[in-house]
Design an enzyme around this catalytic site. Structure first.
Site, PDB file in Angstrom:
ATOM      1  N   GLU A  87       0.872  -1.263  -0.069  1.00 34.45           N
ATOM      2  CA  GLU A  87       0.035  -0.242  -0.083  1.00 34.45           C
ATOM      3  C   GLU A  87       0.645   1.055  -0.108  1.00 34.45           C
ATOM      4  O   GLU A  87       0.541   2.111   0.864  1.00 34.45           O
ATOM      5  CB  GLU A  87      -1.038   0.051   1.301  1.00 34.45           C
ATOM      6  CG  GLU A  87      -1.883  -1.378   1.304  1.00 34.45           C
ATOM      7  CD  GLU A  87      -2.953  -1.244   2.414  1.00 34.45           C
ATOM      8  OE1 GLU A  87      -2.851  -0.263   3.270  1.00 34.45           O
ATOM      9  OE2 GLU A  87      -3.840  -1.967   2.463  1.00 34.45           O
ATOM     10  N   GLU A  96      -7.355 -10.590  -0.087  1.00 37.03           N
ATOM     11  CA  GLU A  96      -8.107  -9.981   0.944  1.00 37.03           C
ATOM     12  C   GLU A  96      -9.752  -9.604   0.438  1.00 37.03           C
ATOM     13  O   GLU A  96     -10.154  -8.496   0.780  1.00 37.03           O
ATOM     14  CB  GLU A  96      -7.359  -8.483   1.312  1.00 37.03           C
ATOM     15  CG  GLU A  96      -5.893  -8.536   1.715  1.00 37.03           C
ATOM     16  CD  GLU A  96      -5.195  -7.347   2.211  1.00 37.03           C
ATOM     17  OE1 GLU A  96      -5.717  -6.468   2.749  1.00 37.03           O
ATOM     18  OE2 GLU A  96      -3.921  -7.401   2.139  1.00 37.03           O
TER      19      GLU A  96
END
Length: 387
Positions: free
Chosen positions: A162, A272
């Site tokens: 991220e 995820e």
């Protein structure tokens, strides 16, 4: 036994979803990892509590359906190295040992992230910012220690997590902020992947990111992959986080992300995955602290923001099933590009979406209810390869 197993899978695929199916015991369901064995790995994020002797039925479900595991928190810097003189290996080793014992693909998540990383990684013992060289050495030392500890037991690392902004640049948080801003983003990416390549030479190395479907962000991720390839630094795959909702993202964005990343010659993972069914967050990923404020737990807000405390209404159960079905059709159609699909949790009660972005809600984002019975979505997903 093999014949009976094939018959049970065939029946599950042929029969439409119904309440009788949803009430079946986990042992009577087709195994997702078998249904998708010719397509991609099926994974789940777990905690050490999930795989302990205290949860035998959950362990049975995990072993039945999944052939890849990702640790929810056990291998993040805050868990492994909370203080300069402390290393906590016990919970991480339990996770890795369980996955290895059962012949599963073992994910390491994650070596470098702006969240769940202690401040001492970026500041010295007096609280002063570390110098450039000290930051590089902190990264090197941490990656060496962790990769060496798990050498031969972890199959792949989410090396970096991220770091890309919604606009496609770098997020000025964590390591980027510590180094001095976005202009250091390329250097940080190359540095962490070089160290991972050095200290985990026999382990696959991935980049993991959310909202990769967004065209501007996708271009930022593509930049990372191409840059590493041009520098001769190994990157084996990209994880597309799938914290999505009933109404977003648009399916053509998802397909475009898979196709563009695959065209670069790297593996693509759907990581995820969970589908938010609750107001506000089901429309899009909400980032920030505003909805954590106590006023949003007052009665008038609670009735709107947390409407399904007593169970998921049939119409929303169908929406969830429809959404999972259309997404898994996309994944299956792109099975030559996708190496793994990982759910972020095992059952609704284990999901972080019960607390984010609004605390203490009752969410239903996964394929299994809190009592481990399957949602209608499970049967839709299980049926796709047989159609």
């Amino acid at each position: 036994m093999k014949t009976l197993h094939k018959i049970s899978i065939a029946l599950a695929i042929i029969l439409p979803a119904c309440s009788g199916q949803q009430d079946q015991h986990p042992a009577e369901m087709p195994a997702l990892k078998e249904v998708y064995k010719d397509a991609f790995k099926m994974g789940a994020a777990v905690s050490t509590a999930d795989i302990s002797d205290r949860n035998p039925e959950l362990v049975e479900l995990i072993l039945k359906h999944f052939n890849s595991l990702t640790p929810g928190n056990e291998l993040k810097p805050q868990s492994l190295h909370p203080r300069p003189d402390v290393w906590n290996w016990e919970r991480a080793d339990r996770y890795v040992d369980f996955a290895v014992e059962h012949g599963m693909f073992v994910m390491g998540h994650t070596l470098c992230w702006h969240n769940q990383t202690p401040e001492f990684f970026w500041n010295d013992e007096k609280g002063n910012p570390k110098s450039h060289d000290e930051l590089v050495e902190t990264l090197r030392s941490y990656i060496e220690t962790v990769c060496t500890h798990f050498k031969g037991r972890v199959d792949a690392w989410d090396v970096l997590n991220e770091i890309v902004s919604e606009e496609g640049g770098y997020r000025d948080r964590g390591w980027v902020h510590a180094f001095g801003g976005e202009e250091y983003g390329d250097e940080i990416v190359k540095t962490v992947f070089r160290f991972a390549q050095q200290y985990a030479p026999d382990t696959e190395l991935y980049y993991n990111e959310f909202n990769v479907w967004r065209p501007s962000k996708l271009e930022g991720v593509i930049h990372i992959v191409k840059m590493l390839q041009e520098e001769g630094i190994r990157i084996d795959g990209v994880g597309i986080q799938a914290h999505w909702g009933l109404n977003y993202p648009k399916n053509h964005y998802v397909e475009e992300a898979i196709e563009k990343l695959s065209a670069l010659g790297v593996k693509v993972m759907i990581t995820e995955i969970d589908i938010d069914v609750l107001p506000i967050s089901r429309e899009g990923q909400v980032i920030g602290q505003a909805l954590q404020e106590s006023q949003f737990q007052l009665e008038e807000f609670e009735e709107y923001l947390d409407p399904y405390k007593d169970g998921l209404p049939p119409e929303v159960e169908k929406q969830l099933a429809d959404r999972y079905e259309e997404l898994f059709k996309i994944f299956y159609d792109h099975r030559d590009a996708i190496d793994r699909v990982t759910f972020w949790g095992t059952h609704d009660g284990s999901s972080w979406k019960n607390g984010s972005p609004v605390p203490r809600r009752t969410n239903y984002p996964l394929l299994f209810n809190r009592d481990l019975t399957p949602h209608e979505a499970f049967w839709r997903v299980a049926a796709i390869p047989g159609k």
